[in-house]
Design an enzyme around this catalytic site. Structure first.
Site, PDB file in Angstrom:
ATOM      1  N   GLU A 176       0.799  -1.300   0.084  1.00  0.00           N
ATOM      2  CA  GLU A 176      -0.047  -0.030  -0.042  1.00  0.00           C
ATOM      3  C   GLU A 176       0.887   1.220   0.115  1.00  0.00           C
ATOM      4  O   GLU A 176       0.951   2.244   0.872  1.00  0.00           O
ATOM      5  CB  GLU A 176      -0.914   0.025   1.324  1.00  0.00           C
ATOM      6  N   GLU A 377      -5.640  -8.207  -1.430  1.00  0.00           N
ATOM      7  CA  GLU A 377      -6.393  -8.237  -0.241  1.00  0.00           C
ATOM      8  C   GLU A 377      -7.889  -7.890  -0.569  1.00  0.00           C
ATOM      9  O   GLU A 377      -8.065  -7.042  -1.574  1.00  0.00           O
ATOM     10  CB  GLU A 377      -5.839  -7.037   0.521  1.00  0.00           C
TER      11      GLU A 377
HETATM   12  C1  BG6 Z   1      -4.758  -2.964   4.621  1.00  0.00           C
HETATM   13  C2  BG6 Z   1      -3.353  -3.588   5.192  1.00  0.00           C
HETATM   14  O1  BG6 Z   1      -4.855  -1.912   4.667  1.00  0.00           O
HETATM   15  O2  BG6 Z   1      -5.734  -3.624   5.119  1.00  0.00           O
HETATM   16  C3  BG6 Z   1      -3.443  -4.814   6.249  1.00  0.00           C
HETATM   17  O3  BG6 Z   1      -2.398  -3.725   3.954  1.00  0.00           O
HETATM   18  C4  BG6 Z   1      -4.380  -4.548   7.230  1.00  0.00           C
HETATM   19  O4  BG6 Z   1      -2.057  -4.579   6.694  1.00  0.00           O
HETATM   20  C5  BG6 Z   1      -5.975  -4.579   6.115  1.00  0.00           C
HETATM   21  O5  BG6 Z   1      -4.652  -5.406   8.198  1.00  0.00           O
HETATM   22  C6  BG6 Z   1      -6.904  -4.579   6.761  1.00  0.00           C
HETATM   23  O6  BG6 Z   1      -7.121  -3.309   7.624  1.00  0.00           O
HETATM   24  P1  BG6 Z   1      -7.455  -3.801   9.393  1.00  0.00           P
HETATM   25  O7  BG6 Z   1      -7.339  -2.191   9.829  1.00  0.00           O
HETATM   26  O8  BG6 Z   1      -8.757  -4.130   9.264  1.00  0.00           O
HETATM   27  O9  BG6 Z   1      -6.465  -4.666   9.711  1.00  0.00           O
END
Ligand code: BG6
Length: 478
Positions: A176, A377
């Site tokens: 990111e 993701e």
């Molecule tokens: C992304 C990141 O922003 O979202 C991860 O690359 C992160 O590291 C994921 O865990 C989900 O976000 P969160 O805040 O729900 O863990």
């Protein structure tokens, strides 16, 4: 027409700082995330420049992949994973980032992990830096504001490329990277927080520092991509962006222009540089209006042109609306809030659920760049209930993923070249934004809780069997 490639990379995604634990064993150094306390949806997670007695630092044990990697990879294999996205902890290889030679025990750990993947024909997808730069570099040079970070990063990359050249083919430089365009990116991604103590998401807003630090990341990324292409032609080098899809709240031209501005500076700037090789024309006006001057050295622009990535990857969780009217009702989101969309529902953490937005986003990115894409993701952070018999009925997660995969299929039908899909936190791990365990994404439940207790036992949720079926049918059975 709407079918995934036969070599589609189904899998799951994790990151060392949220998953690995073993924060101070076998020579590992302290990273930024090791200095972060736990928090919750309502209490901000903090960064402390020294450890506070009696405070919980969730990355220290996380969910202990360090001592459970064999068990976890076997579970991923049982689901049929073709790929496993993980990150290497920079501080396991170079504890302060500045050592002359690497930490052999750290290198040996990832050898074991990659060998275990190989046993099951799982292709590792490695993020080189995922929110865990050595804290010593924050103290030494205010993180990526210091140009010397480029050299430290390059040294780290050269070591891991050479060591794992026969085990890893797919690499992503910075997780990111566009987090650095946002205020909160200062703390977790750029490390420009020397001496700062307080809420991770509330570090002071210093656009000049952030964008200079980001420039150093662009140069570092281009340098190692170029180096990898020359020395290891078998490698595939990718970028990684947080895609915060934005819709104009109304058809008022003011909203349209505001959306375009934000889309450019938040979502497109970094990949325009990493995929097309130069700062886009629109950046000039933004920098002028914010009084930002990017200091470049001779050769930087050439490097940016030469270090182009082979594939584009991104995280996608939600979408938001944008309005030129600041009084509209806001909602939360991944790093960045926005205006509530009346057509969408949101997760318990206020992230708006928008499967069709994924189809839209895939099309927008592919139209712009025409290189293979990967969703690295995606997922639903939710409260799961562990039943007395050890089962977890996470139908809401299955629904979320079913709808998103169906929209990925539509995008493939639209002509998008989609390489793979690795949903986030395929096994429960610590939340990046809040430091909680309660915000779970996994197909596998972890017996670990917000107060740090738990046996670390791994348990299959209902989504585990569902995803296994999805993979086995290459996405035909949803
Ligand atoms: C992304 C990141 O922003 O979202 C991860 O690359 C992160 O590291 C994921 O865990 C989900 O976000 P969160 O805040 O729900 O863990």
């Amino acid at each position: 027409m709407n079918t995934f490639r036969t070599d589609f990379l189904w899998g799951g995604a994790t990151a060392a700082n949220q998953y690995e634990g073993g924060w101070d064993v076998d020579g590992k150094g302290v990273s930024i995330s090791d200095m972060c306390t736990n928090g919750s949806h309502t209490t901000p997670k903090r960064i402390t420049p020294t450890f506070e007695e009696g405070t919980l630092y969730p990355s220290h044990e996380a969910t202990d992949f360090y001592h459970h990697y064999e068990e976890d990879i076997a579970l991923f294999a049982e689901m049929g994973f073709k790929t496993f996205r993980l990150s290497i902890a920079w501080t396991r290889i170079f504890p302060t980032g500045m050592e002359e030679s690497p930490n052999e025990t750290g290198l040996a750990f990832y050898d074991k992990v990659f060998d275990e993947c190989k046993k099951y024909n799982i292709e590792p997808l490695v993020t080189i830096s995922h929110y865990e730069m050595p804290y010593a570099l924050v103290e030494k040079c205010n993180g990526w504001e210091g140009r010397e970070c480029i050299g430290y990063f390059e040294k780290y990359c050269k070591v891991i490329f050479e060591r794992y050249k026969d085990k890893v083919k797919y690499w992503l430089t910075f997780n990111e990277i566009n987090a650095g365009t946002m205020i909160m990116g200062a703390a977790i991604s750029l490390g420009t927080i020397k001496g700062y103590s307080g809420a991770v998401m509330g570090a002071p807003d210093e656009p000049q520092v952030r964008f200079q630090a980001l420039h150093h990341q662009f140069v570092a990324s281009a340098k190692v991509v170029k180096y990898a292409h020359e020395k290891y032609p078998q490698f595939k080098m990718g970028n990684m962006c947080l895609f915060a899809t934005m819709y104009p709240f109304t058809c008022n031209p003011d909203d349209i222009i505001e959306t375009q501005k934000q889309m450019r500076m938040v979502n497109w700037l970094c990949s325009d540089i990493q995929v097309r090789g130069e700062y886009p024309a629109y950046a000039k006006r933004f920098f002028e209006e914010k009084n930002i001057t990017i200091k470049m050295e001779q050769g930087d622009e050439e490097l940016l042109r030469e270090g182009l990535v082979d594939f584009y990857t991104f995280s996608y969780y939600m979408s938001n609306c944008v309005s030129a009217n600041p009084t509209k009702e806001q909602t939360e989101g991944n790093m960045l809030g926005g205006i509530k969309n009346p057509y969408l529902k949101a997760s318990d953490w206020g992230w708006q659920i928008d499967p069709k937005g994924l189809r839209y986003t895939l099309n927008e990115i592919y139209d712009r760049y025409r290189i293979p894409l990967m969703v690295v993701e995606n997922g639903l952070g939710a409260h799961d209930k562990l039943e007395e018999d050890g089962s977890i009925h996470d139908t809401y997660r299955i629904d979320y993923m079913r709808e998103h995969i169906a929209q990925m299929k539509e995008a493939v039908g639209d002509g998008v070249d989609l390489m793979g899909y690795t949903p986030w936190g395929c096994i429960d791990l610590v939340s990046a934004s809040t430091g909680e365990m309660a915000k779970r994404y996994g197909f596998i439940y972890l017996d670990k809780y917000d107060d740090g207790t738990g046996s670390l036992k791994r348990m299959r949720k209902d989504s585990f069997a569902w995803y296994k079926k999805v993979i086995a049918s290459n996405g035909e059975e949803l």
